[in-house]
Design an enzyme around this catalytic site. Structure first.
Site, PDB file in Angstrom:
ATOM      1  N   TYR A 103       8.374   3.105  -3.253  1.00 60.55           N
ATOM      2  CA  TYR A 103       7.548   4.306  -3.149  1.00 60.55           C
ATOM      3  C   TYR A 103       6.726   4.210  -1.875  1.00 60.55           C
ATOM      4  CZ  TYR A 103       3.931   7.788  -4.337  1.00 60.55           C
ATOM      5  OH  TYR A 103       3.075   8.868  -4.338  1.00 60.55           O
TER       6      TYR A 103
ATOM      7  N   ASP B 211       5.995  -1.150   4.547  1.00 63.23           N
ATOM      8  CA  ASP B 211       4.960  -0.459   3.785  1.00 63.23           C
ATOM      9  C   ASP B 211       4.202  -1.506   2.983  1.00 63.23           C
ATOM     10  OD1 ASP B 211       3.332   0.956   2.124  1.00 63.23           O
ATOM     11  OD2 ASP B 211       4.861   2.381   1.461  1.00 63.23           O
TER      12      ASP B 211
ATOM     13  N   LYS C 130      -4.871   1.004  -0.021  1.00 64.07           N
ATOM     14  CA  LYS C 130      -5.396   0.264  -1.179  1.00 64.07           C
ATOM     15  C   LYS C 130      -6.485  -0.763  -0.815  1.00 64.07           C
ATOM     16  CE  LYS C 130      -1.834   1.771  -4.264  1.00 64.07           C
ATOM     17  NZ  LYS C 130      -0.464   2.115  -3.945  1.00 64.07           N
TER      18      LYS C 130
HETATM   19  C1  LIG Z   1       0.127   3.448  -3.405  1.00 64.14           C
HETATM   20  C2  LIG Z   1       1.223   3.379  -2.441  1.00 64.14           C
HETATM   21  C3  LIG Z   1       1.443   4.391  -1.493  1.00 64.14           C
HETATM   22  C4  LIG Z   1       0.690   5.692  -1.515  1.00 64.14           C
HETATM   23  O1  LIG Z   1      -0.663   5.531  -1.297  1.00 64.14           O
HETATM   24  P1  LIG Z   1      -1.662   6.709  -1.783  1.00 64.14           P
HETATM   25  O2  LIG Z   1      -3.001   6.238  -1.288  1.00 64.14           O
HETATM   26  O3  LIG Z   1      -1.539   6.754  -3.273  1.00 64.14           O
HETATM   27  O4  LIG Z   1      -1.209   7.959  -1.144  1.00 64.14           O
HETATM   28  C5  LIG Z   1       2.410   4.192  -0.522  1.00 64.14           C
HETATM   29  N1  LIG Z   1       3.132   3.084  -0.490  1.00 64.14           N
HETATM   30  C6  LIG Z   1       2.969   2.086  -1.384  1.00 64.14           C
HETATM   31  C7  LIG Z   1       3.800   0.854  -1.281  1.00 64.14           C
HETATM   32  C8  LIG Z   1       2.022   2.211  -2.399  1.00 64.14           C
HETATM   33  O5  LIG Z   1       1.901   1.248  -3.305  1.00 64.14           O
END
Ligand SMILES: *Cc1c(COP(=O)(O)O)cnc(C)c1O
Length: 437
Positions: free
Chosen positions: A146, A241, A274
Site C-alpha cells: 500500500y 516506501d 508516520k
Molecule cells: C500509511 C502508509 C501510507 C499512507 O500514509 P497516509 O499518511 O495514511 O496517507 C503509504 N505507504 C505506506 C507503506 C503506509 O504504511
C-alpha cells in the site's frame, strides 16, 4: 459489556449519521472483524481508554507513528511550546530546516527532503518526481503493498504481463492506471520478465521493503537486490516506501537493514511518514540532490502544500526523532518486540495452534499459518474467522491489535515487560479457546 451499557455503541450510531461508515478511514470501522469500534477518550504511554473508560494495551499506536507511546513528556512540551508560537504561517520556519537536517542525518541515501502532510501525498509526489526526472510514464508496484490512495496506485494485477492493472476503486478511470504494472511480491522471475518487456519505459519501481499492509512480509534479500540491479540497469528509479518502516524498524530504517546484506544498497527516492510526524500530520519524500532539483521552484515538477512543514507538526516530529536516536532506544524497543513475538509463538505452540510471527525493530506481524507467507496470495490464505475470534478474544481482555489480518502491529518505547506478559497471557487464553474449536 452488554450492548445496552456499551458507550461506544451510541457514539458509533451517531457517527454513522454524519460520517460515511462512522469513520474517517475505512479499517477503523471493524468491518472485517465485526463489532463496535472503540471510541478513544484518551491515551497515555502504552494504553488508551475507550468511551467506557476501559483500558487497552495499544499495539496500533495510530498505525505506527506513536513510537514513544502516547503523551511522551518531551514531545508534549515541544508541541505545547510550538502551539503558543502559532499554528501555521505559510512561510518558512527554522524548525523545517532542523527536521530536514535531522532526517537526512539519519538517512544517508538522501541529500534533500520535501515535507508534506500525509503518506499518500508523499507517495504520489514521489511518483510524479520519478516521472519528471526520467521523462517516462510507467511504474511497477507489488500486490499487497500500500502506498496511499493516489489514483494511479489503487490497482490490482491485470491478466498477464502485457496488460497493465485494473483499478480497485470506483472513481478511478482506466486511463489513470494504464501505466501501473502490478507484480507479485518476492517473485524474481516475474520481475525480470517485466523489466525485459517494459524496462526502458519504466519511470520507477515502488515497494514497501517490509510490507506492513499485508501484515508483515519482508522483501527477501535476493528480491530486493534484483529490484535495485534492474532499476539501475534500465534507468528506472527505485522508490522505497518507508512510510511505515521509516525510523520504526531501525534508526536507519529498512534501507539500513537491507544495506547490511546488500553492500552499498540505497534507494533512489525514499518516502516517509508516520514516525517522522510523531502522531501529527507530517510526511516527506527525499532523494539525492540531482533528483530533488527537478522539484518546483527549482525544476519543472510541481508540488506544493498549504500546511506543508507545519510548525506544530514539525515540533512533534523533530522531538520524536531526537528521542529515538538516544543511545539504547532501538535496542530496548527491538528486545521488547522480540519478547512479544517469542511469547506469542510459545503460547500458540503450547496450545497447539498453527502460528508464525516475525518482527524488526518496533514492528511485528503474526499469522495463524504454520509458516510465514511470502506474498499477498499466501497472506490471504489465513483463516479469517479464526483471526476474528483471536482479535475479539484479545479485545475482550484489554489488548488492542489491528482489526484486520492484513495489518502489522507496533510496540512503543512505553510498553513494559509487564504489558508484554499481560498480552501473552491473554493470547494464550484465546489460543486455548481456538484449539478447543
Ligand atoms: C500509511 C502508509 C501510507 C499512507 O500514509 P497516509 O499518511 O495514511 O496517507 C503509504 N505507504 C505506506 C507503506 C503506509 O504504511
Amino acid at each position: 459489556m452488554t450492548p445496552s451499557t456499551d458507550l461506544n455503541l451510541p457514539l458509533f450510531e451517531r457517527a454513522k449519521r454524519v460520517i460515511p461508515g462512522g469513520v474517517n478511514s475505512p479499517v477503523r470501522a471493524f468491518r472485517a472483524v465485526g463489532g463496535t469500534p472503540r471510541f478513544v477518550k484518551r491515551a497515555e504511554g502504552a494504553y488508551f481508554w475507550d468511551a467506557n473508560d476501559q483500558r487497552y494495551i495499544d499495539y496500533i499506536g495510530s498505525w505506527g507513528p506513536m513510537i514513544l507511546g502516547h503523551g511522551h513528556p518531551a514531545v508534549l512540551e515541544a508541541v505545547q511550546k510550538a502551539a503558543l508560537d502559532g499554528f501555521s504561517f505559510g512561510a518558512p520556519t527554522e524548525r523545517e530546516i532542523e527536521l530536514a537536517e535531522e532526517i537526512l542525518g539519519l538517512m544517508p541515501s538522501m541529500d534533500m527532503v520535501r515535507l508534506v502532510s500525509s503518506g499518500t501525498e508523499a507517495g504520489m509526489s514521489a511518483i510524479r518526481l520519478a516521472r519528471g526526472a526520467t521523462g517516462r510514464s510507467k511504474l511497477i508496484k507489488f500486490e499487497g503493498c500500500y502506498h496511499g490512495h493516489a489514483d494511479a496506485l489503487l490497482v490490482k494485477a491485470g491478466s498477464g504481463l502485457a496488460t497493465f492493472g485494473t483499478s480497485t476503486s470506483a472513481g478511478v478511470p482506466p486511463e489513470v492506471v494504464q501505466h501501473t504494472l502490478v507484480l507479485e511480491f518476492n517473485n524474481i522471475a516475474q520481475l525480470e520478465e517485466a523489466f525485459a518487456v517494459h524496462g526502458r519505459e519504466l519511470a520507477c519501481l515502488m515497494i514497501e521493503p517490509i510490507a506492513g499492509n499485508m501484515n508483515f512480509v519482508r522483501a527477501s534479500v535476493p528480491f530486493m537486490k534484483r529490484c535495485r540491479e534492474l532499476c539501475t540497469e534500465y534507468g528506472a528509479l527505485l522508490i522505497l516506501d518507508e512510510v511505515m518502516t521509516g525510523f520504526r524498524v531501525a534508526l536507519g530504517s529498512a534501507q539500513s537493514v537491507y544495506a547490511q546484506s546488500i553492500p552499498g544498497f540505497k534507494p533512489d527516492i525514499t518516502v516517509l511518514g508516520k514516525v517522522i510526524g510523531g502522531g501529527m500530520p507530517l510526511a516527506a519524500f527525499g532523494a539525492p540532490r540531482a533528483i530533488m532539483e527537478h522539484l518546483a521552484p527549482l525544476g519543472g515538477v510541481y508540488q506544493a502544500g498549504t500546511l506543508s512543514g507545519n510548525p506544530v507538526a514539525t515540533a512533534c516530529g523533530l522531538t520524536t526523532l531526537r528521542e529515538i536516536r538516544k543511545p539504547g532506544f532501538f535496542e530496548a524497543l527491538s528486545a521488547r518486540t522480540q519478547s512479544l513475538v517469542d511469547g506469542l509463538r510459545a503460547a500458540a505452540a503450547a496450545e497447539g495452534v498453527a502460528f508464525s510471527a516475525d518482527c524488526q525493530g518496533g514492528m511485528f506481524g503474526f499469522f495463524l499459518l504454520p509458516e510465514l507467507p511470502q506474498n499477498y496470495a499466501k497472506v490471504m490464505t489465513s483463516d479469517s474467522p479464526r483471526f476474528n475470534r483471536l482479535f475479539h478474544g484479545l479485545l475482550d481482555r484489554g489488548v488492542y491489535i489491528a482489526p484486520a489480518l492484513y495489518e502489522a502491529g507496533f510496540v512503543s518505547g512505553a510498553h513494559t515487560e509487564a504489558d508484554i506478559a499481560e498480552t501473552v497471557a491473554a493470547a494464550r487464553a484465546v489460543f486455548k479457546e481456538l484449539a478447543a474449536g
